[in-house]
Design an enzyme around this catalytic site. Structure first.
Site, PDB file in Angstrom:
ATOM      1  N   ASP A 195     -16.549 -29.251  94.464  1.00  0.00           N
ATOM      2  CA  ASP A 195     -16.436 -28.008  95.344  1.00  0.00           C
ATOM      3  C   ASP A 195     -17.738 -27.034  95.249  1.00  0.00           C
ATOM      4  OD1 ASP A 195     -16.151 -25.956  96.815  1.00  0.00           O
ATOM      5  OD2 ASP A 195     -14.176 -25.295  95.833  1.00  0.00           O
ATOM      6  N   HIS A 202     -16.279 -23.045  97.265  1.00  0.00           N
ATOM      7  CA  HIS A 202     -15.585 -21.864  96.853  1.00  0.00           C
ATOM      8  C   HIS A 202     -16.856 -21.146  95.322  1.00  0.00           C
ATOM      9  CE1 HIS A 202     -12.958 -23.920  99.352  1.00  0.00           C
ATOM     10  NE2 HIS A 202     -12.471 -22.866 100.098  1.00  0.00           N
ATOM     11  N   SER A 222      -9.989 -19.905 102.737  1.00  0.00           N
ATOM     12  CA  SER A 222     -10.201 -19.787 101.766  1.00  0.00           C
ATOM     13  C   SER A 222     -11.348 -19.325 101.363  1.00  0.00           C
ATOM     14  CB  SER A 222     -10.185 -21.233 101.321  1.00  0.00           C
ATOM     15  OG  SER A 222     -11.434 -21.875 102.070  1.00  0.00           O
TER      16      SER A 222
END
Ligand SMILES: *[C@@H]1O[C@H](CO)[C@@H](O)[C@H](O)[C@H]1NC(C)=O
Ligand SMILES: *[C@@H]1O[C@H](CO)[C@@H](O)[C@H](O)[C@H]1NC(C)=O
Ligand SMILES: *[C@@H]1O[C@H](CO)[C@@H](O)[C@H](O)[C@H]1NC(C)=O
Ligand SMILES: *[C@@H]1O[C@H](CO)[C@@H](O)[C@H](O)[C@H]1NC(C)=O
Length: 434
Positions: free
Chosen positions: A408, A411, A157
């Site tokens: 998160d 990311h 990702s």
């Protein structure tokens, strides 16, 4: 799981109509990733600390070709290249080339603007390398360099994060057409920029080598990695790629059993299994070794050449518990000297730097291969403010601050610090062009 050797671009029908899976599935993936950061990472595998190196070539003396050859020029050019791996973030009024509504390809979880992140200060910083200046990103230049070429992102990702940033920046000059999607969570996608006949694609391959990911439905809760085999889901398309960007790392932290052919080499975080714990640094090294060797073997001697860029490990910034308010609360970059590159971040980056250097040495025997690291570890480490945090979900505090909120801190928001990775990538590609 026979499908793991299948290249989805080749063997599956085009399925543009396939719907985007709900973000909840992605959240499941993230949930399974995040708690791992709170288990001790085995340190007995630590290798000697790799010094920070620049990406300039270390030697150009072995060249026997004429002094005006393209290779020679490249070597000279590479030596004059900017060491952008060390520097500082400085305020910048200009801001990003795109925003949360002007670009359609930003994954929900990283679209901090549209999810209501209130502060926008994190968008107004520019990376200033110590000895030089990083040129601004010109989408037109990037597209011209890639004219009639295929740029493929391969990885997890983080690869997707970088790809989406690039697409958004390029879209500001020329809108691409999505020409292919496949896989849960849109793991395999391809776009075409008609204006310059440029193809950009992404291949899901979190280990680069052949791997069988643990699944919710299966009873096994560990991944299986076949360290001696490259993942053919992307590698079988290698002959149709001109530039490959490899970006992996975080998935190597998961529980896993490692194989060499049929024999088990060991495992990581595998309580209950009767295998030796071997950590993951050596495994990470072996995965890169297998991958880079496969590229050299299959593409090293090809006449049309190929470029390989390894995006180095991207640090996370969890400061507290991942499901509590303020897991990565900072709203400004670290200042120079405030944060050192160390521990796992340094180890993972070190493995990549050393493996790329070894592959570069080996590739000298072949004409058509260029390799570089895209050394983003330190500059990303300095950006604790660039993650979605609770804004991985839309308006997380619409009903006040709750007991638990998933964060998160792995990311990056788009737009955000990853745009700088692509700025540097353009610079690397410009040098290759000489
Ligand atoms: C986003 O960019 C578009 C196009 O450049 C612009 O029209 C719009 O006002 C911007 N929106 C925000 C929230 O900045
Ligand atoms: C477009 O680029 C592809 C390679 O990505 C190439 O095979 C094809 O010939 C190009 N088309 C034109 C019209 O130049
Ligand atoms: C674990 O493996 C070792 C060596 O292969 C073997 O001697 C031992 O019996 C195994 N233990 C269990 C509990 O299976
Ligand atoms: C892979 O590892 C082997 C054995 O350690 C080494 O000789 C080779 O140079 C490495 N290759 C690459 C591409 O890193």
């Amino acid at each position: 799981m026979g499908s793991t050797t299948t290249n989805p671009f080749k063997h599956q029908p085009h399925s543009l109509t396939k719907k985007l899976l709900p973000w909840t599935l992605y959240a499941l993936l993230l949930i399974s990733l995040l708690p791992l950061y709170f288990f001790t990472i085995p340190t007995f595998q630590l290798h000697q600390h790799t010094p920070i190196i620049t990406t300039t070539t270390t030697s150009s003396s072995s060249s026997s070709s004429s002094p005006t050859s393209k290779e020679e020029k490249r070597a000279i050019n590479a030596q004059m290249a900017c060491d952008y791996s060390n520097g500082k973030w400085v305020p910048d009024k200009v801001g990003p080339l795109y925003n949360g509504t002007s670009c359609g390809t930003i994954k929900d979880g990283q679209n901090c603007m549209s999810h209501g992140r209130p502060d926008l200060g994190y968008l107004y910083w520019k990376w200033k390398p110590n000895q030089c200046k990083l040129p601004r990103f010109f989408p037109e230049t990037f597209l011209q360099i890639l004219r009639n070429k295929h740029l493929a992102f391969v990885g997890d990702s983080m690869a997707r994060n970088q790809l989406e940033s690039l697409l958004c920046m390029l879209s500001s000059a020329s809108p691409p057409k999505l020409v292919y999607t496949n896989g849960d969570d849109i793991k395999f996608r391809r776009w075409h920029f008609h204006s310059h006949n440029v193809t950009v694609s992404i291949y899901w391959s979190p280990f680069l080598v052949k791997g069988i990911e643990k699944t919710e439905s299966e009873s096994v809760n560990y991944n299986r990695l076949y360290l001696d085999s490259v993942d053919e889901r992307w590698a079988s398309d290698m002959d149709r790629m001109d530039i490959i960007v490899l970006s992996v790392g975080h998935w190597f932290l998961h529980p896993a059993v490692y194989y060499n052919g049929e024999s088990v080499l060991g495992c990581h975080y595998c309580t209950g299994l009767n295998y030796t714990e071997v950590g993951f640094y050596d495994v990470f090294r072996k995965a890169f070794n297998t991958t880079l060797n496969a590229i050299i073997e299959r593409r090293g001697s090809s006449s049309n050449g190929i470029g390989v860029i390894v995006t180095t490990f991207s640090p996370h910034h969890f400061e507290g518990e991942w499901d509590k308010f303020g897991a990565c609360p900072k709203t400004q970059p670290y200042m120079e000297g405030e944060k050192e590159l160390e521990g796992m971040d340094a180890e993972m980056r070190g493995v990549e730097v050393v493996e790329v250097r070894a592959a570069k040495e080996k590739a000298k025997n072949f004409g058509g291969l260029r390799l570089d690291v895209l050394d983003v570890t330190k500059l990303s480490l300095m950006r604790p403010d660039g993650h979605p945090g609770p804004y991985m979900y839309a308006n997380p505090f619409a009903n006040g601050i709750g007991e638990r909120v998933q964060n998160d801190c792995v990311h990056w928001c788009l737009p955000g610090p990853v745009d700088t990775w692509n700025e540097i990538m353009l610079d690397v590609m410009k040098r290759w062009e000489v």
